[in-house]
Design a protein around this motif. Structure first.
Motif, PDB file in Angstrom:
ATOM      1  N   SER A 292      42.170  19.479  57.823  1.00  0.00           N
ATOM      2  CA  SER A 292      42.431  19.300  56.388  1.00  0.00           C
ATOM      3  C   SER A 292      43.380  20.369  55.855  1.00  0.00           C
ATOM      4  O   SER A 292      43.635  20.441  54.665  1.00  0.00           O
ATOM      5  N   LYS A 293      43.882  21.214  56.759  1.00  0.00           N
ATOM      6  CA  LYS A 293      44.722  22.332  56.308  1.00  0.00           C
ATOM      7  C   LYS A 293      46.041  22.377  57.056  1.00  0.00           C
ATOM      8  O   LYS A 293      46.109  22.034  58.237  1.00  0.00           O
ATOM      9  N   ARG A 294      47.063  22.871  56.339  1.00  0.00           N
ATOM     10  CA  ARG A 294      48.350  23.103  56.978  1.00  0.00           C
ATOM     11  C   ARG A 294      48.310  24.419  57.755  1.00  0.00           C
ATOM     12  O   ARG A 294      47.429  25.251  57.535  1.00  0.00           O
ATOM     13  N   ALA A 295      49.298  24.599  58.611  1.00  0.00           N
ATOM     14  CA  ALA A 295      49.323  25.805  59.448  1.00  0.00           C
ATOM     15  C   ALA A 295      49.450  27.094  58.620  1.00  0.00           C
ATOM     16  O   ALA A 295      49.098  28.180  59.099  1.00  0.00           O
ATOM     17  N   VAL A 296      49.924  27.008  57.382  1.00  0.00           N
ATOM     18  CA  VAL A 296      50.021  28.213  56.535  1.00  0.00           C
ATOM     19  C   VAL A 296      48.709  28.519  55.817  1.00  0.00           C
ATOM     20  O   VAL A 296      48.606  29.531  55.131  1.00  0.00           O
ATOM     21  N   ASP A 297      47.709  27.654  55.957  1.00  0.00           N
ATOM     22  CA  ASP A 297      46.454  27.818  55.207  1.00  0.00           C
ATOM     23  C   ASP A 297      45.246  28.102  56.099  1.00  0.00           C
ATOM     24  O   ASP A 297      44.107  27.926  55.672  1.00  0.00           O
ATOM     25  N   VAL A 298      45.499  28.519  57.328  1.00  0.00           N
ATOM     26  CA  VAL A 298      44.363  28.706  58.257  1.00  0.00           C
ATOM     27  C   VAL A 298      44.216  30.191  58.619  1.00  0.00           C
ATOM     28  O   VAL A 298      44.258  30.577  59.778  1.00  0.00           O
ATOM     29  N   SER A 299      43.959  31.002  57.590  1.00  0.00           N
ATOM     30  CA  SER A 299      43.943  32.462  57.819  1.00  0.00           C
ATOM     31  C   SER A 299      42.580  32.995  58.252  1.00  0.00           C
ATOM     32  O   SER A 299      42.469  34.161  58.624  1.00  0.00           O
ATOM     33  N   ASP A 300      41.543  32.159  58.205  1.00  0.00           N
ATOM     34  CA  ASP A 300      40.178  32.633  58.473  1.00  0.00           C
ATOM     35  C   ASP A 300      39.999  32.924  59.973  1.00  0.00           C
ATOM     36  O   ASP A 300      39.874  32.010  60.792  1.00  0.00           O
ATOM     37  N   THR A 301      39.950  34.210  60.330  1.00  0.00           N
ATOM     38  CA  THR A 301      39.898  34.562  61.756  1.00  0.00           C
ATOM     39  C   THR A 301      38.574  34.136  62.390  1.00  0.00           C
ATOM     40  O   THR A 301      38.525  33.851  63.591  1.00  0.00           O
ATOM     41  N   SER A 302      37.481  34.056  61.570  1.00  0.00           N
ATOM     42  CA  SER A 302      36.218  33.638  62.204  1.00  0.00           C
ATOM     43  C   SER A 302      36.282  32.157  62.606  1.00  0.00           C
ATOM     44  O   SER A 302      35.724  31.756  63.636  1.00  0.00           O
ATOM     45  N   ALA A 303      36.989  31.349  61.810  1.00  0.00           N
ATOM     46  CA  ALA A 303      37.145  29.928  62.186  1.00  0.00           C
ATOM     47  C   ALA A 303      37.951  29.821  63.489  1.00  0.00           C
ATOM     48  O   ALA A 303      37.627  29.015  64.373  1.00  0.00           O
TER      49      ALA A 303
END
Ligand code: NAP
Length: 263
Positions: free
Chosen positions: A113-124
């Motif tokens: 559901s997210k673009r590559a610029v919106d996946v900053s959560d390192t735990s995910a």
């Protein structure tokens, strides 16, 4: 080189509770010689038991072991234990098999559901890579330790997404690319007694593609899956498994190759 699957085999497959892994487990078990051991991994005990019952219904002399494990958290010691228990339960030692066969099938698609610029959560990312890469590599290493000197067949369930970028699939595409490259390195290192295959099964009608169809922000991809479902043209787990078995049996690939259903 032709691969004879009808050998006394230690066969382990991850993600065997549903989807492609369940069909592959049953169809490959149907090929194995009496005395073979089949080891099924996933989280769902119900799903694993269904696969086990289907294999037992084949009425072949196979030992089927199931292990419920969450690959987002698994450690190397757990893989070592699974291999150890599956062998001791069957009164066998690794060296008594004609072949050790592993299919690294379990996987997840990640947050689409997210673009590559919106996946900053390192735990995910850590959780995603633990399931899709770290556990795969670790299990593979323990498998090699257990079957020293036994001819090995190693399969990684890959994807077109491992070699081609798709919008919304930054977790999946990067994870599949990393996984493919690990197995390519394995293939160039282990030339003596190993055959390694990265198999891309095509787009298959499973929970994974349903999730993508529902949740992806990539409208073209969602529409393509919907169209294939509506027209009943999406490939089934049975179709891709039949092709996979024919690729293995023909042996018409080089160790480490990425082979697609459509090749
Ligand atoms: N479907 C496609 O179109 C397609 C295309 C290309 C490649 N592939 C690849 O083929 C493989 C199988 O895909 P599929 O479509 O059959 O997927 P699926 O229907 O979603 O099944 C995934 C399997 O992995 C297991 N799994 C998921 N998370 C797990 C976890 N945390 N710990 C342990 N096991 C876990 C699941 O079992 P539990 O939930 O019981 O744990 C299940 O058995 C994947 O590697 C996928 O990337 C699929």
């Amino acid at each position: 080189m032709v691969l004879d699957l009808e050998q006394k085999t230690y066969f382990l497959i991850t993600g065997a509770s549903r989807g492609i892994g369940q069909t592959m487990a049953i169809q490959i078990a149907a090929k194995l010689k009496a005395g073979s051991v089949v080891v099924l991994l996933a989280r769902s005990v119900d799903g694993l038991n269904k696969t086990k019952l289907a294999i037992e219904a084949l009425k072949k002399d196979l030992k089927v072991c199931i292990f419920s494990i969450d690959l987002t958290k698994a450690k190397e010691s757990e893989f070592e234990e699974i291999l150890h228990h599956s062998l001791s339960d069957s009164d066998e030692e690794g060296k008594n098999f004609e072949r050790a066969f592993i299919i690294h099938n379990a996987g997840s698609v990640g947050d689409v559901s997210k673009r590559a610029v919106d996946v900053s959560d390192t735990s995910a990312w850590t959780e995603y890579y633990h399931l899709n890469l770290f556990s795969t590599v670790s299990l593979n290493c323990e498998f090699y330790r257990k079957f020293i000197g036994v001819p090995k067949l190693v399969v990684n369930l890959s994807s077109k997404c491992g070699i081609e970028p798709f919008a919304s699939m930054s977790f999946y595409c990067s994870g599949k690319a990393a996984r493919d490259m690990y197995f390519r390195v394995l293939a160039v290192e282990e030339t003596k007694d190993s055959i390694v295959l990265n198999y891309a099964p095509g787009a298959i009608d499973t929970d994974m593609t349903e999730l993508v169809q529902k949740e992806t922000i990539n409208e073209d991809l969602s529409a393509a899956f919907k169209q294939q479902r509506d027209t009943k043209t999406m490939l089934t787990t049975t179709e891709t498994t039949a092709k996979f078995i024919s690729i293995l049996e023909s042996g018409n690939f080089n160790s480490g190759d990425h082979v697609d259903y459509w090749d």
